[in-house]
Every structure is written in structure tokens, then in C-alpha cells.
Design a protein around this motif. Structure first.
Motif, PDB file in Angstrom:
ATOM      1  N   GLU A 251       0.821  -1.206   0.000  1.00  0.00           N
ATOM      2  CA  GLU A 251       0.000   0.000   0.000  1.00  0.00           C
ATOM      3  C   GLU A 251       0.857   1.258   0.000  1.00  0.00           C
ATOM      4  OE1 GLU A 251      -3.362  -0.355  -0.506  1.00  0.00           O
ATOM      5  OE2 GLU A 251      -2.440  -2.318  -0.771  1.00  0.00           O
ATOM      6  N   PHE A 252       1.979   1.215   0.696  1.00  0.00           N
ATOM      7  CA  PHE A 252       2.882   2.365   0.701  1.00  0.00           C
ATOM      8  C   PHE A 252       3.384   2.653  -0.706  1.00  0.00           C
ATOM      9  CE2 PHE A 252       7.387   3.656   0.613  1.00  0.00           C
ATOM     10  CZ  PHE A 252       7.280   4.928   1.159  1.00  0.00           C
ATOM     11  N   VAL A 253       3.822   1.612  -1.398  1.00  0.00           N
ATOM     12  CA  VAL A 253       4.356   1.798  -2.751  1.00  0.00           C
ATOM     13  C   VAL A 253       3.260   2.232  -3.711  1.00  0.00           C
ATOM     14  CG1 VAL A 253       5.440   0.627  -4.706  1.00  0.00           C
ATOM     15  CG2 VAL A 253       6.247   0.180  -2.384  1.00  0.00           C
ATOM     16  N   GLU A 254       2.115   1.575  -3.611  1.00  0.00           N
ATOM     17  CA  GLU A 254       1.051   1.862  -4.575  1.00  0.00           C
ATOM     18  C   GLU A 254       0.361   3.188  -4.310  1.00  0.00           C
ATOM     19  OE1 GLU A 254      -3.011  -0.006  -4.557  1.00  0.00           O
ATOM     20  OE2 GLU A 254      -2.173  -0.971  -6.313  1.00  0.00           O
ATOM     21  N   VAL A 255      -0.037   3.418  -3.082  1.00  0.00           N
ATOM     22  CA  VAL A 255      -0.843   4.599  -2.774  1.00  0.00           C
ATOM     23  C   VAL A 255       0.018   5.850  -2.649  1.00  0.00           C
ATOM     24  CG1 VAL A 255      -2.417   5.638  -1.119  1.00  0.00           C
ATOM     25  CG2 VAL A 255      -2.628   3.215  -1.679  1.00  0.00           C
ATOM     26  N   LEU A 256       1.057   5.796  -1.804  1.00  0.00           N
ATOM     27  CA  LEU A 256       1.849   6.996  -1.555  1.00  0.00           C
ATOM     28  C   LEU A 256       2.795   7.316  -2.701  1.00  0.00           C
ATOM     29  CD1 LEU A 256       2.656   6.671   2.257  1.00  0.00           C
ATOM     30  CD2 LEU A 256       0.814   7.926   1.134  1.00  0.00           C
ATOM     31  N   LEU A 257       3.520   6.305  -3.200  1.00  0.00           N
ATOM     32  CA  LEU A 257       4.452   6.565  -4.287  1.00  0.00           C
ATOM     33  C   LEU A 257       3.738   6.618  -5.633  1.00  0.00           C
ATOM     34  CD1 LEU A 257       7.596   4.424  -3.343  1.00  0.00           C
ATOM     35  CD2 LEU A 257       7.069   6.808  -2.808  1.00  0.00           C
ATOM     36  N   GLY A 258       2.877   5.634  -5.880  1.00  0.00           N
ATOM     37  CA  GLY A 258       2.210   5.564  -7.173  1.00  0.00           C
ATOM     38  C   GLY A 258       1.383   6.792  -7.484  1.00  0.00           C
ATOM     39  N   SER A 259       0.694   7.313  -6.486  1.00  0.00           N
ATOM     40  CA  SER A 259      -0.169   8.471  -6.718  1.00  0.00           C
ATOM     41  C   SER A 259       0.622   9.753  -6.888  1.00  0.00           C
ATOM     42  CB  SER A 259      -1.145   8.634  -5.555  1.00  0.00           C
ATOM     43  OG  SER A 259      -0.451   8.921  -4.352  1.00  0.00           O
ATOM     44  N   ALA A 260       1.919   9.727  -6.601  1.00  0.00           N
ATOM     45  CA  ALA A 260       2.733  10.944  -6.702  1.00  0.00           C
ATOM     46  C   ALA A 260       3.596  10.955  -7.949  1.00  0.00           C
ATOM     47  CB  ALA A 260       3.619  11.063  -5.459  1.00  0.00           C
ATOM     48  N   ILE A 261       3.386   9.993  -8.841  1.00  0.00           N
ATOM     49  CA  ILE A 261       4.288   9.906  -9.995  1.00  0.00           C
ATOM     50  C   ILE A 261       3.578  10.261 -11.295  1.00  0.00           C
ATOM     51  CG2 ILE A 261       5.794   8.380 -11.315  1.00  0.00           C
ATOM     52  CD1 ILE A 261       6.427   6.888  -8.746  1.00  0.00           C
ATOM     53  N   VAL A 262       2.866   9.313 -11.894  1.00  0.00           N
ATOM     54  CA  VAL A 262       2.415   9.484 -13.273  1.00  0.00           C
ATOM     55  C   VAL A 262       1.465  10.662 -13.438  1.00  0.00           C
ATOM     56  CG1 VAL A 262       1.201   8.422 -15.202  1.00  0.00           C
ATOM     57  CG2 VAL A 262       2.767   7.059 -13.828  1.00  0.00           C
ATOM     58  N   ILE A 263       0.359  10.681 -12.682  1.00  0.00           N
ATOM     59  CA  ILE A 263      -0.645  11.720 -12.887  1.00  0.00           C
ATOM     60  C   ILE A 263      -0.131  13.112 -12.498  1.00  0.00           C
ATOM     61  CG2 ILE A 263      -2.894  12.565 -12.110  1.00  0.00           C
ATOM     62  CD1 ILE A 263      -3.914   9.730 -12.234  1.00  0.00           C
ATOM     63  N   PRO A 264       0.505  13.297 -11.330  1.00  0.00           N
ATOM     64  CA  PRO A 264       1.035  14.639 -11.027  1.00  0.00           C
ATOM     65  C   PRO A 264       2.088  15.106 -12.028  1.00  0.00           C
ATOM     66  CG  PRO A 264       0.862  13.337  -9.024  1.00  0.00           C
ATOM     67  CD  PRO A 264       0.611  12.398 -10.164  1.00  0.00           C
ATOM     68  N   ILE A 265       3.001  14.211 -12.417  1.00  0.00           N
ATOM     69  CA  ILE A 265       4.042  14.609 -13.363  1.00  0.00           C
ATOM     70  C   ILE A 265       3.436  14.912 -14.725  1.00  0.00           C
ATOM     71  CG2 ILE A 265       6.052  13.777 -14.643  1.00  0.00           C
ATOM     72  CD1 ILE A 265       6.982  12.386 -12.120  1.00  0.00           C
ATOM     73  N   ALA A 266       2.475  14.086 -15.162  1.00  0.00           N
ATOM     74  CA  ALA A 266       1.805  14.355 -16.438  1.00  0.00           C
ATOM     75  C   ALA A 266       1.077  15.687 -16.394  1.00  0.00           C
ATOM     76  CB  ALA A 266       0.835  13.226 -16.759  1.00  0.00           C
ATOM     77  N   ALA A 267       0.422  15.977 -15.264  1.00  0.00           N
ATOM     78  CA  ALA A 267      -0.266  17.259 -15.128  1.00  0.00           C
ATOM     79  C   ALA A 267       0.725  18.412 -15.095  1.00  0.00           C
ATOM     80  CB  ALA A 267      -1.110  17.268 -13.854  1.00  0.00           C
ATOM     81  N   GLY A 268       1.914  18.169 -14.550  1.00  0.00           N
ATOM     82  CA  GLY A 268       2.932  19.211 -14.481  1.00  0.00           C
ATOM     83  C   GLY A 268       3.508  19.567 -15.835  1.00  0.00           C
ATOM     84  N   PHE A 269       3.510  18.646 -16.757  1.00  0.00           N
ATOM     85  CA  PHE A 269       4.032  18.899 -18.097  1.00  0.00           C
ATOM     86  C   PHE A 269       2.929  19.203 -19.107  1.00  0.00           C
ATOM     87  CE2 PHE A 269       7.840  16.832 -16.477  1.00  0.00           C
ATOM     88  CZ  PHE A 269       8.857  17.534 -17.108  1.00  0.00           C
ATOM     89  N   LEU A 270       1.814  18.468 -19.009  1.00  0.00           N
ATOM     90  CA  LEU A 270       0.806  18.518 -20.060  1.00  0.00           C
ATOM     91  C   LEU A 270      -0.518  19.116 -19.613  1.00  0.00           C
ATOM     92  CD1 LEU A 270       1.484  14.909 -21.411  1.00  0.00           C
ATOM     93  CD2 LEU A 270       2.488  17.046 -22.203  1.00  0.00           C
ATOM     94  N   GLY A 271      -0.686  19.330 -18.340  1.00  0.00           N
ATOM     95  CA  GLY A 271      -1.923  19.913 -17.845  1.00  0.00           C
ATOM     96  C   GLY A 271      -2.951  18.869 -17.454  1.00  0.00           C
TER      97      GLY A 271
END
Length: 301
Positions: A251-271
Motif C-alpha cells: 500500500e505504501f508503494v502503490e498509494v503513496l508513491l504511485g499516486s505521486a508519480i504518473v498523474i502529477p508529473i503528467a499534469a505538471g508537463f501537459l496539464g
């Protein structure tokens, strides 16, 4: 995290997900670890024989056969995704993504999975790479726990380290990489999208069904995998502690790390608008090359 069709209530998903984890996931982990070690004490390490050792009724042995089929399917599924990652590493090394826009990167992924291009000039390269990766995984699995343990001791810590690095960048990049094409790009929009509760969605049964289904998927319960691994646990080891450690680490890897990678980074570059329109299974492969090749995640800062 949840499927693309669930994006409209991702902000509410985490609440039922954690509830399902505590009320359903943990008890299932306790049960399956107990079943696995019970069978292991009798020298049984596969679900047909483990279940057969628990009952005199022969039907349980045949029910246990499904545990073999599901694990074969799991190996086939994950090695397929692994083959995508491997070929993307090669293309990154070769500089294929340098200078590509988001449309080109997205089209690259579509061409690759549909066998219509992105193959370095080698016909059916995705199939060949998949067969290669599948062969490597089958070889590692065939060596038994020793081979799996050697790979896990290296691969799992590296996975967590890379995840922490990427999560840190996702949480700190903000709007630093907004461009003329995506002037509203901001990583915090992606984080808020994931973590802002939408309490009215909690009344939607689909949210709870998706959360319960995700528990089975992420914890690998109900598949016969845990029983197999637990059958090798030493008799004096605490299976309650082992199962809790495995569950909460996941759960630590999936929820805390996973939720902080793809979608936030994609939003940071592409909106966030782009994220909402393209959220899906292959979004990481459609966005991370752009992040690495164009933004380089400002690791040198």
C-alpha cells in the motif's frame, strides 16, 4: 490506482479502497498465508496439493488447479508490461523520444502495441521482445525461490528508490514546466485531483466495487500466488507479521508513491485537462518519455 473509467471519482476512491483493504484485504492475507504455510509443512507448494491436504474431498484438488492457471495468466500479463518497459528503455537510450511532442509520443505507443510501427525497423519487434522477456522470467521462476530472491533483493529496493525520486519530483515540480502549449500545467493540479475527497461519490456502488476489485488485484489475493510463496515460510516465522508487512508495504508503494508519480508529473508537463482526456492503462507510456526527454525531471537542480 483505479482504472481509467473511474477517473471521475478518483478523489473518492482512496476512502473505500483503504476501508476494503482493512476489512477485506488484511483478513484475506491472513487466510492465504495460513493456508500456504499449512500446506508447506506437509511438503506441498502448489494450490492443488495445498487444498487437497486441507480436506479429504477430492474436489478441492481440482479447484486448486485454477490457482495454477491464474498464476500463468499473471506471469503472461506482467511480462507483457515488462516488455513495454524494456523497449522504452532502449528507445530512451537511443534518443528516440528527444524532441517529440505529446501527440507523437502517444502515437508512438499506439503504433507499438498495435504492431504498426515504432519497431526500430524490425518486423514484429513487440512480439519478439515479449517472447524474450517471457523467456527470461520463466528461467528465473524455474530456478525456484533462490533465483526469485536474488532478483527481488536487487529489483525491489531499486524500484522503491526510483519511486521515491520520481515521487519527490512529482510533489515539488509545481508549474515550473508549464509551456506556451500548456500554460496551465501544474503538478499540484494532479495531486489535488487524486487526493481531494469527493464525498458525494461515496454513495456510488461502482466506487466500492472498483475498490474491492482493486484489493484482489494489488494484493494478489484469490489467485493462488500467496499460498505458493507462503508454503516456503519457515515454521517458526510469524505469518501474521509477514502478511501485514507485505500488505502495508504494498500500500505504501502503490498509494503513496504511485499516486505521486504518473498523474502529477503528467499534469505538471501537459496539464490536468490532458490527463482527464487520456487517463488510461497506457498513460505512463504516453507521458513519461515526454517528461524524461524534454523536462529531465530537473534532477540536476
Amino acid at each position: 490506482m483505479p482504472c481509467s473509467g473511474c477517473s471521475k471519482w478518483w478523489g473518492a476512491f482512496i476512502i473505500p479502497y483503504l476501508i476494503c483493504f482493512l476489512l477485506m484485504g488484511i483478513p484475506l492475507l491472513f487466510t492465504e498465508w495460513s493456508i500456504g504455510r499449512f500446506g508447506g509443512k506437509l511438503g506441498n507448494h502448489s494450490t492443488p496439493y495445498i487444498l487437497d491436504s486441507m480436506s479429504k474431498k477430492p474436489i478441492w484438488k481440482y479447484i486448486g488447479v485454477f490457482g495454477i492457471f491464474t498464476n500463468i495468466a499473471v506471469v503472461a500479463y506482467y511480462t507483457y508490461i515488462e516488455s513495454w518497459t524494456f523497449i522504452y528503455v532502449l528507445h530512451s537510450v537511443f534518443g528516440t523520444f528527444t524532441g517529440m511532442g505529446k501527440e507523437e509520443v502517444s502515437l508512438f505507443f499506439d503504433h507499438y502495441v498495435n504492431l504498426t510501427g515504432s519497431d526500430l525497423g524490425i518486423p514484429f519487434l513487440p512480439i519478439l521482445v515479449y517472447i524474450l522477456i517471457l523467456g527470461v522470467n520463466v528461467y528465473i521462476l524455474s530456478t525456484g525461490l533462490g533465483g526469485i530472491e536474488k532478483v527481488a533483493k536487487i529489483g525491489m529496493p531499486l524500484l522503491v528508490v526510483f519511486g521515491i525520486i520520481l515521487a519527490y519530483q512529482g510533489w515539488t515540480m509545481g508549474s515550473d514546466f508549464a509551456s506556451a502549449e500548456f500554460p496551465n500545467a501544474n503538478a499540484w493540479d494532479g495531486i489535488n485531483f487524486l487526493w481531494t475527497p469527493q464525498y458525494d461519490s461515496l454513495a456510488d456502488p461502482k466506487v466500492w466495487l472498483a475498490a474491492a476489485g482493486q484489493i484482489f488485484f494489488t494484493l494478489s489475493v484469490g489467485m493462488g500466488s500467496i499460498q505458493c510463496y507462503a508454503s516456503y515460510v519457515r515454521e517458526n516465522e510469524d505469518i501474521a507479521l509477514n502478511s501485514l508487512s507485505a500488505g502495508f508495504t504494498n500500500e505504501f508503494v502503490e498509494v503513496l508513491l504511485g499516486s505521486a508519480i504518473v498523474i502529477p508529473i503528467a499534469a505538471g508537463f501537459l496539464g490536468l485537462d490532458w490527463v482527464m482526456e487520456n487517463a488510461g492503462f497506457g498513460m505512463a507510456f504516453q507521458t513519461m518519455p515526454t517528461c524524461f526527454s524534454n523536462g529531465e525531471l530537473y534532477l540536476v537542480r
